[in-house]
Design a protein around this motif. Structure first.
Motif, PDB file in Angstrom:
ATOM      1  N   LYS A  47       0.894  -1.084  -0.211  1.00  0.00           N
ATOM      2  CA  LYS A  47      -0.194  -0.021   0.139  1.00  0.00           C
ATOM      3  C   LYS A  47       0.876   1.145   0.018  1.00  0.00           C
ATOM      4  CE  LYS A  47      -4.253   1.658   1.898  1.00  0.00           C
ATOM      5  NZ  LYS A  47      -5.014   1.165   0.716  1.00  0.00           N
ATOM      6  N   ASN A  48       0.483   2.101  -0.793  1.00  0.00           N
ATOM      7  CA  ASN A  48       1.276   3.421  -0.877  1.00  0.00           C
ATOM      8  C   ASN A  48       1.309   4.179   0.515  1.00  0.00           C
ATOM      9  OD1 ASN A  48       0.902   6.527  -1.480  1.00  0.00           O
ATOM     10  ND2 ASN A  48       2.134   5.762  -3.251  1.00  0.00           N
ATOM     11  N   GLN A  75      -5.795  -4.318   7.021  1.00  0.00           N
ATOM     12  CA  GLN A  75      -5.642  -5.659   6.425  1.00  0.00           C
ATOM     13  C   GLN A  75      -5.258  -5.514   4.971  1.00  0.00           C
ATOM     14  OE1 GLN A  75      -9.193  -7.267   7.831  1.00  0.00           O
ATOM     15  NE2 GLN A  75      -8.078  -8.530   9.487  1.00  0.00           N
ATOM     16  N   ASP A  76      -5.204  -4.233   4.411  1.00  0.00           N
ATOM     17  CA  ASP A  76      -4.708  -4.502   2.875  1.00  0.00           C
ATOM     18  C   ASP A  76      -3.259  -3.415   2.807  1.00  0.00           C
ATOM     19  OD1 ASP A  76      -5.408  -1.820   3.344  1.00  0.00           O
ATOM     20  OD2 ASP A  76      -6.446  -1.459   1.462  1.00  0.00           O
ATOM     21  N   GLN A  77      -2.659  -3.764   3.817  1.00  0.00           N
ATOM     22  CA  GLN A  77      -1.293  -2.991   3.690  1.00  0.00           C
ATOM     23  C   GLN A  77      -0.605  -3.904   2.240  1.00  0.00           C
ATOM     24  OE1 GLN A  77       0.946  -2.919   7.713  1.00  0.00           O
ATOM     25  NE2 GLN A  77      -0.955  -3.306   8.418  1.00  0.00           N
ATOM     26  N   ILE A  78      -0.855  -5.095   2.278  1.00  0.00           N
ATOM     27  CA  ILE A  78      -0.183  -5.722   0.945  1.00  0.00           C
ATOM     28  C   ILE A  78      -1.739  -6.177   0.261  1.00  0.00           C
ATOM     29  CG2 ILE A  78       0.632  -7.912   0.299  1.00  0.00           C
ATOM     30  CD1 ILE A  78       2.852  -7.761   2.268  1.00  0.00           C
ATOM     31  N   GLY A  79      -1.906  -5.733  -0.902  1.00  0.00           N
ATOM     32  CA  GLY A  79      -3.193  -6.045  -1.514  1.00  0.00           C
ATOM     33  C   GLY A  79      -2.694  -6.785  -2.952  1.00  0.00           C
ATOM     34  N   ALA A  80      -3.404  -8.041  -3.319  1.00  0.00           N
ATOM     35  CA  ALA A  80      -3.352  -8.529  -4.438  1.00  0.00           C
ATOM     36  C   ALA A  80      -4.530  -8.559  -5.155  1.00  0.00           C
ATOM     37  CB  ALA A  80      -2.927 -10.240  -4.075  1.00  0.00           C
ATOM     38  N   ARG A  81      -4.482  -9.001  -6.520  1.00  0.00           N
ATOM     39  CA  ARG A  81      -5.600  -8.911  -7.448  1.00  0.00           C
ATOM     40  C   ARG A  81      -5.159  -9.778  -8.522  1.00  0.00           C
ATOM     41  NH1 ARG A  81      -5.577  -3.941  -9.118  1.00  0.00           N
ATOM     42  NH2 ARG A  81      -6.996  -3.324  -7.353  1.00  0.00           N
ATOM     43  N   ILE A  82      -6.296 -10.842  -8.602  1.00  0.00           N
ATOM     44  CA  ILE A  82      -6.296 -11.662  -9.858  1.00  0.00           C
ATOM     45  C   ILE A  82      -7.628 -11.419 -10.607  1.00  0.00           C
ATOM     46  CG2 ILE A  82      -6.763 -14.202 -10.282  1.00  0.00           C
ATOM     47  CD1 ILE A  82      -5.642 -14.806  -7.621  1.00  0.00           C
ATOM     48  N   ASN A  83      -7.213 -11.039 -12.032  1.00  0.00           N
ATOM     49  CA  ASN A  83      -8.126 -10.687 -13.015  1.00  0.00           C
ATOM     50  C   ASN A  83      -8.678 -11.942 -13.903  1.00  0.00           C
ATOM     51  OD1 ASN A  83      -8.430  -8.012 -12.055  1.00  0.00           O
ATOM     52  ND2 ASN A  83      -6.909  -7.216 -13.514  1.00  0.00           N
ATOM     53  N   VAL A  84      -9.531 -12.180 -14.208  1.00  0.00           N
ATOM     54  CA  VAL A  84      -9.947 -13.324 -15.200  1.00  0.00           C
ATOM     55  C   VAL A  84     -10.749 -12.774 -16.251  1.00  0.00           C
ATOM     56  CG1 VAL A  84      -9.613 -14.840 -13.076  1.00  0.00           C
ATOM     57  CG2 VAL A  84     -11.975 -14.007 -13.642  1.00  0.00           C
ATOM     58  N   PHE A 124     -10.997 -11.380  -0.530  1.00  0.00           N
ATOM     59  CA  PHE A 124     -10.565 -12.273   0.600  1.00  0.00           C
ATOM     60  C   PHE A 124      -9.701 -11.390   1.613  1.00  0.00           C
ATOM     61  CE2 PHE A 124     -11.433 -15.886  -2.392  1.00  0.00           C
ATOM     62  CZ  PHE A 124     -12.326 -16.767  -1.289  1.00  0.00           C
ATOM     63  N   ILE A 125      -9.754 -11.838   2.854  1.00  0.00           N
ATOM     64  CA  ILE A 125      -8.629 -11.601   3.727  1.00  0.00           C
ATOM     65  C   ILE A 125      -7.901 -12.790   4.060  1.00  0.00           C
ATOM     66  CG2 ILE A 125      -7.942 -10.581   5.987  1.00  0.00           C
ATOM     67  CD1 ILE A 125      -8.874  -8.756   4.038  1.00  0.00           C
ATOM     68  N   PHE A 126      -6.687 -13.148   3.683  1.00  0.00           N
ATOM     69  CA  PHE A 126      -5.830 -14.343   3.675  1.00  0.00           C
ATOM     70  C   PHE A 126      -4.788 -14.051   4.691  1.00  0.00           C
ATOM     71  CE2 PHE A 126      -7.388 -15.707  -0.472  1.00  0.00           C
ATOM     72  CZ  PHE A 126      -7.845 -16.980  -0.090  1.00  0.00           C
ATOM     73  N   GLN A 127      -4.341 -15.035   5.217  1.00  0.00           N
ATOM     74  CA  GLN A 127      -3.056 -15.034   6.231  1.00  0.00           C
ATOM     75  C   GLN A 127      -2.047 -15.070   5.414  1.00  0.00           C
ATOM     76  OE1 GLN A 127      -2.911 -18.434   8.970  1.00  0.00           O
ATOM     77  NE2 GLN A 127      -1.170 -17.432  10.131  1.00  0.00           N
ATOM     78  N   SER A 139       8.226  -9.765  11.877  1.00  0.00           N
ATOM     79  CA  SER A 139       7.684  -8.752  12.701  1.00  0.00           C
ATOM     80  C   SER A 139       7.273  -7.572  11.801  1.00  0.00           C
ATOM     81  CB  SER A 139       8.539  -8.149  13.792  1.00  0.00           C
ATOM     82  OG  SER A 139       9.736  -7.755  13.323  1.00  0.00           O
ATOM     83  N   ALA A 140       7.985  -7.393  10.715  1.00  0.00           N
ATOM     84  CA  ALA A 140       7.540  -6.216   9.827  1.00  0.00           C
ATOM     85  C   ALA A 140       6.366  -6.496   8.949  1.00  0.00           C
ATOM     86  CB  ALA A 140       8.892  -5.763   9.192  1.00  0.00           C
ATOM     87  N   VAL A 141       6.091  -7.776   8.475  1.00  0.00           N
ATOM     88  CA  VAL A 141       4.953  -8.349   7.687  1.00  0.00           C
ATOM     89  C   VAL A 141       3.691  -8.362   8.321  1.00  0.00           C
ATOM     90  CG1 VAL A 141       4.354  -9.987   5.852  1.00  0.00           C
ATOM     91  CG2 VAL A 141       6.973  -9.354   6.272  1.00  0.00           C
ATOM     92  N   PRO A 142       2.682  -7.934   7.617  1.00  0.00           N
ATOM     93  CA  PRO A 142       1.309  -7.970   8.276  1.00  0.00           C
ATOM     94  C   PRO A 142       0.890  -9.589   8.339  1.00  0.00           C
ATOM     95  CG  PRO A 142       1.335  -6.939   6.080  1.00  0.00           C
ATOM     96  CD  PRO A 142       2.840  -6.848   6.576  1.00  0.00           C
ATOM     97  N   GLU A 143       0.169  -9.735   9.337  1.00  0.00           N
ATOM     98  CA  GLU A 143      -0.335 -11.018   9.644  1.00  0.00           C
ATOM     99  C   GLU A 143      -1.372 -11.591   8.120  1.00  0.00           C
ATOM    100  OE1 GLU A 143      -2.596 -14.297  12.730  1.00  0.00           O
ATOM    101  OE2 GLU A 143      -2.335 -12.010  13.196  1.00  0.00           O
ATOM    102  N   PHE A 144      -1.961 -10.735   7.716  1.00  0.00           N
ATOM    103  CA  PHE A 144      -2.875 -10.699   6.721  1.00  0.00           C
ATOM    104  C   PHE A 144      -2.736  -9.826   5.492  1.00  0.00           C
ATOM    105  CE2 PHE A 144      -5.130 -11.487  10.635  1.00  0.00           C
ATOM    106  CZ  PHE A 144      -5.332 -12.923  10.771  1.00  0.00           C
ATOM    107  N   PHE A 145      -3.252 -10.185   4.313  1.00  0.00           N
ATOM    108  CA  PHE A 145      -3.309  -9.594   3.054  1.00  0.00           C
ATOM    109  C   PHE A 145      -4.434  -9.551   2.600  1.00  0.00           C
ATOM    110  CE2 PHE A 145      -2.309 -13.578   1.476  1.00  0.00           C
ATOM    111  CZ  PHE A 145      -2.638 -13.763  -0.175  1.00  0.00           C
ATOM    112  N   GLU A 146      -5.066  -8.678   1.722  1.00  0.00           N
ATOM    113  CA  GLU A 146      -6.343  -8.656   0.986  1.00  0.00           C
ATOM    114  C   GLU A 146      -6.128  -9.291  -0.567  1.00  0.00           C
ATOM    115  OE1 GLU A 146      -9.978  -5.647   0.549  1.00  0.00           O
ATOM    116  OE2 GLU A 146      -8.331  -5.142  -0.823  1.00  0.00           O
ATOM    117  N   LEU A 147      -6.876 -10.121  -0.910  1.00  0.00           N
ATOM    118  CA  LEU A 147      -7.036 -10.320  -2.323  1.00  0.00           C
ATOM    119  C   LEU A 147      -8.322 -10.207  -2.925  1.00  0.00           C
ATOM    120  CD1 LEU A 147      -6.071 -12.107  -4.883  1.00  0.00           C
ATOM    121  CD2 LEU A 147      -6.828 -14.386  -3.608  1.00  0.00           C
ATOM    122  N   GLN A 148      -8.326  -9.634  -4.036  1.00  0.00           N
ATOM    123  CA  GLN A 148      -9.466  -9.283  -5.075  1.00  0.00           C
ATOM    124  C   GLN A 148      -9.483 -10.199  -6.156  1.00  0.00           C
ATOM    125  OE1 GLN A 148      -9.486  -5.112  -5.630  1.00  0.00           O
ATOM    126  NE2 GLN A 148      -9.327  -4.413  -3.617  1.00  0.00           N
TER     127      GLN A 148
END
Length: 213
Positions: A47-48, A75-84, A124-127, A139-148
């Motif tokens: 996330k910017n 929870q979207d400090q790291i965000g992923a996206r899969i386009n289909v 989704f909110i994934f581990q 310790s620096a990486v968030p426990e969860f990330f968001e996937l769209q």
């Protein structure tokens, strides 16, 4: 209300690690998705910082900060996206990724009113997988990330909507809001039509193959 300067400092200190973790997560997801057809793209981003600070500064109806501890609440400090390509592929990907990762939230996103058109997608909110976390950086990486998970039409509409009307200072007129809703309806219709066409072509191919046998 503004966030404490320590929130900015803390995130900036972790940001480079989040970028590297995002790159590893993208490779991890690409490897998983390589088993499936009709995957247009897999992207992951950290996330910017400015957007993180803006989100951390949000207040609730009572005027209090929405995130008491942004480090763990956002929870979207790291965000992923899969386009289909097709709507049916959303369900295919949704079922596939849950076989590889654990999630705490999963929900389709759509307008509440059946007569309205707007944002569509599956969130989704994934581990965060252990495979993408380097030793010493836990310790620096968030426990969860968001996937769209989105179709190309859903993604294109949401990106344009984000630029034109969402999270901006613009006050859109009624007609402008209706224009945006109209484009959402067109994107929804295109997804439905292409999905039905893809299904009918598969059925036709199967029938032809059965005749040839």
């Amino acid at each position: 209300m503004t966030i404490d300067v320590s929130v900015k400092t803390e995130y900036l200190e972790r940001y480079d690690i989040l970028v590297k973790t995002s790159e590893r997560l993208q490779s991890y997801l690409c490897q998983i998705m390589s088993q499936l057809p009709r995957i247009d793209s897999v992207t992951v981003r950290a996330k910017n910082p400015d957007r993180y600070f803006a989100k951390a500064s949000k207040v609730d109806d009572a005027g209090q900060l929405k995130y008491e501890n942004p480090r763990y609440g956002i929870q979207d400090q790291i965000g992923a996206r899969i386009n289909v390509l097709y709507l049916s592929d959303v369900e295919l990907v949704r079922s596939h990724v849950t076989a590889f990762m654990s999630h705490i939230e999963a929900a389709p996103k759509s307008p509440d009113d059946a007569s309205s058109f707007g944002y569509f997608g599956y969130h989704f909110i994934f581990q965060t997988p252990d495979e993408v976390i380097s030793d010493g950086e836990e310790s620096a990486v968030p426990e969860f990330f968001e996937l769209q998970i989105k179709t190309l039409f859903q993604h294109a509409w949401s990106e344009s909507h984000h630029d034109l009307g969402y999270k901006t200072v613009r006050e859109l007129t009624f007609d402008q809001q209706r224009q945006i809703a109209f484009t959402a309806a067109q994107a929804w219709g295109a997804d439905k039509i292409f999905g039905e066409l893809a299904l009918s072509l598969v059925v036709n191919d199967n029938e032809i193959n059965d005749v040839e046998r």
